[in-house]
Every structure is written in structure tokens, then in C-alpha cells.
Design a protein around this motif. Structure first.
Motif: not given
Length: 106
Positions: A35-44, A46-60
């Protein structure tokens, strides 16, 4: 430690789930999805699947529009995902609602 797509996330988690394919329609394993501009990343997987998890989002980190809360992108509600594989980067724009799962095929 980064969660794999089958991880049992808590109810109400803000997630982006997807699959990455190459130009020939084959699933891409080990592609880096960030996710551009964030420290959230992951790798796919073997089936090409991925998930990005946004934990405890602040009002900002939220954009409110008509009673709906979106994950803030670059100043608006559009997030950009950068996907790196085979020495190239693809960018995908999307909206992700807080507390929901957004699905994308890349």
C-alpha cells in the motif's frame, strides 16, 4: 510476521484481499504487494493470493464521505497498491472501506 490469506482475521478487520496474475493469466507467486505511503505490504502465495491488513486505523488515516469511512490514500479515499514482480511494478487504484474486506484482481 505477515499473515497469509487464510489467517482468521477478527470480525470487522479492514482488509484488501486479491490475486495477482501475469499477462498470460498465470498466478504470480512471491510478488510484493504494498500500500503506497504506508508500511503495509505482503507477498503473494503460490496461488498468487495476498492479503493486506490495516490494523487499528486512527482518525488521521480515515476519510469520511456520506457516513462511510474509507482508508485514506494520498489525501483522498483512493489507495494505490504497488505490485512488484518480474522486475516491473504495476499500480492499482482502489477504495477500501474501514471494517470491510475489499477484493481485487491484478
Amino acid at each position: 510476521l505477515k499473515p497469509n490469506p487464510s489467517y482468521p482475521f477478527p470480525p470487522g478487520a479492514t482488509l484488501i484481499r486479491g490475486v495477482v496474475y501475469d499477462a498470460g493469466g498465470k498466478a504470480v507467486s512471491s510478488a510484493k504487494v504494498k500500500a503506497r505511503g504506508r508500511e503495509i505490504e505482503n507477498k503473494t502465495t503460490g496461488e498468487g493470493e495476498f492479503v493486506l491488513y490495516f490494523s487499528a486505523l486512527t482518525e488521521d488515516e480515515i476519510i469520511k464521505e456520506g457516513g462511510t469511512r474509507f482508508v485514506k490514500g494520498n489525501g483522498d479515499k483512493i489507495l494505490h497498491l504497488d505490485v512488484e514482480f518480474d522486475g516491473e511494478t504495476k499500480t492499482v487504484a482502489l477504495e477500501a472501506e474501514e471494517g470491510k474486506t475489499t477484493s481485487v484482481i491484478i
